[in-house]
Structure formats: C-alpha cells, structure tokens
Design a protein around this motif. Structure first.
Motif, PDB file in Angstrom:
ATOM      1  N   THR A 121       6.662 -77.278 -61.763  1.00 38.82           N
ATOM      2  CA  THR A 121       6.442 -76.691 -60.442  1.00 38.82           C
ATOM      3  C   THR A 121       5.267 -75.725 -60.474  1.00 38.82           C
ATOM      4  OG1 THR A 121       8.803 -76.882 -59.971  1.00 38.82           O
ATOM      5  CG2 THR A 121       7.530 -75.400 -58.558  1.00 38.82           C
ATOM      6  N   TYR A 122       5.247 -74.849 -61.483  1.00 41.21           N
ATOM      7  CA  TYR A 122       4.126 -73.917 -61.606  1.00 41.21           C
ATOM      8  C   TYR A 122       2.818 -74.673 -61.772  1.00 41.21           C
ATOM      9  CZ  TYR A 122       6.581 -69.444 -61.810  1.00 41.21           C
ATOM     10  OH  TYR A 122       7.294 -68.319 -61.493  1.00 41.21           O
ATOM     11  N   ASN A 123       2.795 -75.685 -62.632  1.00 41.25           N
ATOM     12  CA  ASN A 123       1.566 -76.440 -62.844  1.00 41.25           C
ATOM     13  C   ASN A 123       1.069 -77.086 -61.561  1.00 41.25           C
ATOM     14  OD1 ASN A 123       1.150 -75.832 -65.515  1.00 41.25           O
ATOM     15  ND2 ASN A 123       2.077 -77.690 -66.307  1.00 41.25           N
ATOM     16  N   THR A 124       1.986 -77.593 -60.764  1.00 37.00           N
ATOM     17  CA  THR A 124       1.616 -78.225 -59.495  1.00 37.00           C
ATOM     18  C   THR A 124       0.985 -77.209 -58.553  1.00 37.00           C
ATOM     19  OG1 THR A 124       3.369 -79.862 -59.726  1.00 37.00           O
ATOM     20  CG2 THR A 124       2.487 -79.513 -57.513  1.00 37.00           C
ATOM     21  N   TYR A 125       1.612 -76.047 -58.399  1.00 40.07           N
ATOM     22  CA  TYR A 125       1.071 -75.014 -57.523  1.00 40.07           C
ATOM     23  C   TYR A 125      -0.255 -74.470 -58.045  1.00 40.07           C
ATOM     24  CZ  TYR A 125       5.025 -74.696 -54.354  1.00 40.07           C
ATOM     25  OH  TYR A 125       5.963 -74.963 -53.403  1.00 40.07           O
ATOM     26  N   ILE A 126      -0.332 -74.248 -59.346  1.00 43.06           N
ATOM     27  CA  ILE A 126      -1.571 -73.727 -59.934  1.00 43.06           C
ATOM     28  C   ILE A 126      -2.712 -74.723 -59.715  1.00 43.06           C
ATOM     29  CG2 ILE A 126      -2.711 -73.220 -62.141  1.00 43.06           C
ATOM     30  CD1 ILE A 126      -0.019 -71.869 -62.976  1.00 43.06           C
ATOM     31  N   GLU A 127      -2.444 -75.992 -59.950  1.00 46.41           N
ATOM     32  CA  GLU A 127      -3.483 -77.005 -59.745  1.00 46.41           C
ATOM     33  C   GLU A 127      -3.927 -77.035 -58.285  1.00 46.41           C
ATOM     34  OE1 GLU A 127      -4.299 -81.643 -60.805  1.00 46.41           O
ATOM     35  OE2 GLU A 127      -2.293 -81.122 -60.092  1.00 46.41           O
ATOM     36  N   GLU A 128      -2.968 -76.995 -57.380  1.00 45.33           N
ATOM     37  CA  GLU A 128      -3.270 -77.054 -55.953  1.00 45.33           C
ATOM     38  C   GLU A 128      -4.153 -75.899 -55.504  1.00 45.33           C
ATOM     39  OE1 GLU A 128      -0.710 -76.588 -51.930  1.00 45.33           O
ATOM     40  OE2 GLU A 128       0.056 -78.051 -53.378  1.00 45.33           O
ATOM     41  N   VAL A 129      -3.779 -74.678 -55.861  1.00 39.15           N
ATOM     42  CA  VAL A 129      -4.575 -73.531 -55.405  1.00 39.15           C
ATOM     43  C   VAL A 129      -5.916 -73.450 -56.139  1.00 39.15           C
ATOM     44  CG1 VAL A 129      -2.598 -72.216 -54.567  1.00 39.15           C
ATOM     45  CG2 VAL A 129      -3.392 -71.856 -56.893  1.00 39.15           C
ATOM     46  N   ALA A 130      -5.963 -73.855 -57.392  1.00 40.00           N
ATOM     47  CA  ALA A 130      -7.229 -73.859 -58.134  1.00 40.00           C
ATOM     48  C   ALA A 130      -8.191 -74.878 -57.525  1.00 40.00           C
ATOM     49  CB  ALA A 130      -6.986 -74.157 -59.608  1.00 40.00           C
ATOM     50  N   ASN A 131      -7.674 -76.051 -57.144  1.00 39.44           N
ATOM     51  CA  ASN A 131      -8.530 -77.067 -56.521  1.00 39.44           C
ATOM     52  C   ASN A 131      -9.058 -76.627 -55.163  1.00 39.44           C
ATOM     53  OD1 ASN A 131      -8.460 -78.920 -58.603  1.00 39.44           O
ATOM     54  ND2 ASN A 131      -6.704 -80.026 -57.779  1.00 39.44           N
ATOM     55  N   MET A 132      -8.340 -75.727 -54.505  1.00 41.06           N
ATOM     56  CA  MET A 132      -8.814 -75.184 -53.225  1.00 41.06           C
ATOM     57  C   MET A 132      -9.812 -74.047 -53.451  1.00 41.06           C
ATOM     58  SD  MET A 132      -5.427 -75.280 -50.740  1.00 41.06           S
ATOM     59  CE  MET A 132      -4.693 -73.859 -51.528  1.00 41.06           C
ATOM     60  N   GLY A 133     -10.068 -73.718 -54.720  1.00 43.57           N
ATOM     61  CA  GLY A 133     -11.014 -72.647 -55.021  1.00 43.57           C
ATOM     62  C   GLY A 133     -10.411 -71.264 -55.014  1.00 43.57           C
ATOM     63  N   ARG A 134      -9.104 -71.180 -55.000  1.00 42.35           N
ATOM     64  CA  ARG A 134      -8.418 -69.883 -54.965  1.00 42.35           C
ATOM     65  C   ARG A 134      -7.993 -69.491 -56.389  1.00 42.35           C
ATOM     66  NH1 ARG A 134      -3.864 -70.310 -50.773  1.00 42.35           N
ATOM     67  NH2 ARG A 134      -3.794 -68.065 -51.139  1.00 42.35           N
ATOM     68  N   VAL A 135      -8.988 -69.166 -57.215  1.00 41.75           N
ATOM     69  CA  VAL A 135      -8.743 -68.889 -58.628  1.00 41.75           C
ATOM     70  C   VAL A 135      -7.889 -67.644 -58.820  1.00 41.75           C
ATOM     71  CG1 VAL A 135      -9.840 -68.423 -60.853  1.00 41.75           C
ATOM     72  CG2 VAL A 135     -10.857 -70.086 -59.304  1.00 41.75           C
ATOM     73  N   SER A 136      -8.086 -66.626 -57.982  1.00 40.22           N
ATOM     74  CA  SER A 136      -7.272 -65.409 -58.133  1.00 40.22           C
ATOM     75  C   SER A 136      -5.794 -65.702 -57.859  1.00 40.22           C
ATOM     76  CB  SER A 136      -7.785 -64.283 -57.238  1.00 40.22           C
ATOM     77  OG  SER A 136      -7.743 -64.677 -55.892  1.00 40.22           O
ATOM     78  N   ARG A 192      -6.199 -76.318 -67.971  1.00 45.57           N
ATOM     79  CA  ARG A 192      -7.261 -77.177 -67.426  1.00 45.57           C
ATOM     80  C   ARG A 192      -7.364 -77.046 -65.909  1.00 45.57           C
ATOM     81  NH1 ARG A 192      -5.752 -80.959 -71.761  1.00 45.57           N
ATOM     82  NH2 ARG A 192      -7.225 -80.335 -73.367  1.00 45.57           N
ATOM     83  N   SER A 193      -6.237 -76.876 -65.250  1.00 42.77           N
ATOM     84  CA  SER A 193      -6.269 -76.683 -63.798  1.00 42.77           C
ATOM     85  C   SER A 193      -7.025 -75.414 -63.438  1.00 42.77           C
ATOM     86  CB  SER A 193      -4.847 -76.626 -63.233  1.00 42.77           C
ATOM     87  OG  SER A 193      -4.197 -77.854 -63.407  1.00 42.77           O
ATOM     88  N   ILE A 194      -6.747 -74.351 -64.161  1.00 49.48           N
ATOM     89  CA  ILE A 194      -7.418 -73.075 -63.887  1.00 49.48           C
ATOM     90  C   ILE A 194      -8.890 -73.151 -64.264  1.00 49.48           C
ATOM     91  CG2 ILE A 194      -7.538 -70.639 -64.539  1.00 49.48           C
ATOM     92  CD1 ILE A 194      -4.487 -70.634 -64.589  1.00 49.48           C
ATOM     93  N   LEU A 195      -9.200 -73.763 -65.402  1.00 48.71           N
ATOM     94  CA  LEU A 195     -10.602 -73.899 -65.806  1.00 48.71           C
ATOM     95  C   LEU A 195     -11.388 -74.712 -64.778  1.00 48.71           C
ATOM     96  CD1 LEU A 195     -10.348 -74.469 -69.668  1.00 48.71           C
ATOM     97  CD2 LEU A 195     -11.023 -72.383 -68.450  1.00 48.71           C
ATOM     98  N   ARG A 196     -10.781 -75.745 -64.222  1.00 49.21           N
ATOM     99  CA  ARG A 196     -11.435 -76.559 -63.194  1.00 49.21           C
ATOM    100  C   ARG A 196     -11.763 -75.697 -61.972  1.00 49.21           C
ATOM    101  NH1 ARG A 196      -7.667 -80.051 -62.848  1.00 49.21           N
ATOM    102  NH2 ARG A 196      -8.283 -81.100 -64.750  1.00 49.21           N
ATOM    103  N   GLY A 197     -10.810 -74.845 -61.580  1.00 49.39           N
ATOM    104  CA  GLY A 197     -11.059 -73.936 -60.460  1.00 49.39           C
ATOM    105  C   GLY A 197     -12.161 -72.937 -60.764  1.00 49.39           C
ATOM    106  N   CYS A 198     -12.153 -72.392 -61.965  1.00 50.14           N
ATOM    107  CA  CYS A 198     -13.213 -71.456 -62.375  1.00 50.14           C
ATOM    108  C   CYS A 198     -14.572 -72.146 -62.353  1.00 50.14           C
ATOM    109  CB  CYS A 198     -12.938 -70.915 -63.777  1.00 50.14           C
ATOM    110  SG  CYS A 198     -11.540 -69.788 -63.892  1.00 50.14           S
ATOM    111  N   SER A 199     -14.594 -73.393 -62.797  1.00 52.23           N
ATOM    112  CA  SER A 199     -15.832 -74.164 -62.826  1.00 52.23           C
ATOM    113  C   SER A 199     -16.379 -74.363 -61.415  1.00 52.23           C
ATOM    114  CB  SER A 199     -15.575 -75.511 -63.496  1.00 52.23           C
ATOM    115  OG  SER A 199     -16.716 -76.325 -63.463  1.00 52.23           O
ATOM    116  N   LYS A 200     -15.511 -74.720 -60.489  1.00 54.45           N
ATOM    117  CA  LYS A 200     -15.935 -74.940 -59.098  1.00 54.45           C
ATOM    118  C   LYS A 200     -16.471 -73.670 -58.460  1.00 54.45           C
ATOM    119  CE  LYS A 200     -12.921 -78.756 -57.792  1.00 54.45           C
ATOM    120  NZ  LYS A 200     -11.843 -79.173 -56.896  1.00 54.45           N
TER     121      LYS A 200
END
Length: 140
Positions: free
Chosen positions: A11-26, A48-56
C-alpha cells in the motif's frame, strides 16, 4: 490523505509511486518516513519510485540522500538508479550528453593499456561502493 487500516508495504509503495509520479516528491518523502515509523522497511521498489520523482523534478540533493539511504538499507543499486540520480542533478538536457561521456570514460578505463592496474582499482572500488557489477569487473 490517510492510508486507513490497510497499511502494509504494498500500500505504501503504491501511494509513494503515485505521488512521486505526479511530481510531489515532498509528499512521497513524507509517506516514506511515515512507512518507516509504522515499522515497514522500504525496498528497492520504494526507493526507485522516489528516485524517479526526484529525477522528474530535478531534486538532486534529495535523490542523493535517498540513494545513500538505499545503500545503507542494503538494497541493490542498479545503473538505472544511478542514472535517475544523475538526471536529478544535471537535468534532462545535460543528462544525455553526460550519459554518453560517462559510458565512454568507463569503457576507456576498462580497456586502457596505459593504466590497467589503476583502471582495475577504480572499477573495483566503484563496484564495491555502489554494489553493482560493471562490464570490466565481470571480465576480471
């Protein structure tokens, strides 16, 4: 946004990926630390989800911090992870050129007839520090 009663790593991974993909790294970072407080250990997918968001978002400092945490937690760091961090630091435009140049430098170091011992030491240290295998170390 509350995760409700069904808090688990997936569940956490799903939410983290979702918000990171939206560019909401914080927000992804907040969920990451909340996950830890709840006793769940992050895995490679989490990082990797967080790193992807940081990259974007070109958040290089944040990406480096998460990469260091990833290494500390014993997760395997891939070339893709390193590339996402580089992209976060230098931005998309500069990344393509840097990626090409870095590849050429590593290939030269691996095949250098002038400095074979030094090249091997550099590649071995790179492998040890970042826990991944380069082409030259697989041949050695």
């Amino acid at each position: 946004q509350e995760l409700g009663q069904r808090r688990n790593l997936e569940t956490y991974n799903t939410y983290i990926e979702e918000v990171a993909n939206m560019g909401r790294v914080s927000k992804a970072a907040y969920l990451f630390f909340d996950m830890r407080r709840q006793g769940f250990a992050p895995d490679e997918y989490t990082y990797r989800s967080i790193l992807r968001g940081c990259s974007k978002n070109k958040e290089g400092i944040q990406a480096l911090r998460f990469l260091d945490d990833m290494r500390t937690d014993g997760c395997r760091i891939s070339w893709t992870d390193k590339c996402m961090v580089l992209k976060a630091i230098v931005g998309e435009d500069n990344f393509r050129s840097l990626q090409y140049d870095l590849g050429r430098i590593l290939d030269y170091a691996a095949r250098s007839s002038e400095l074979p011992e030094y090249s091997l030491r550099v590649m071995t240290e790179f492998d040890r520090q970042y826990r991944l295998k380069t082409r030259s170390s697989m041949k050695a």
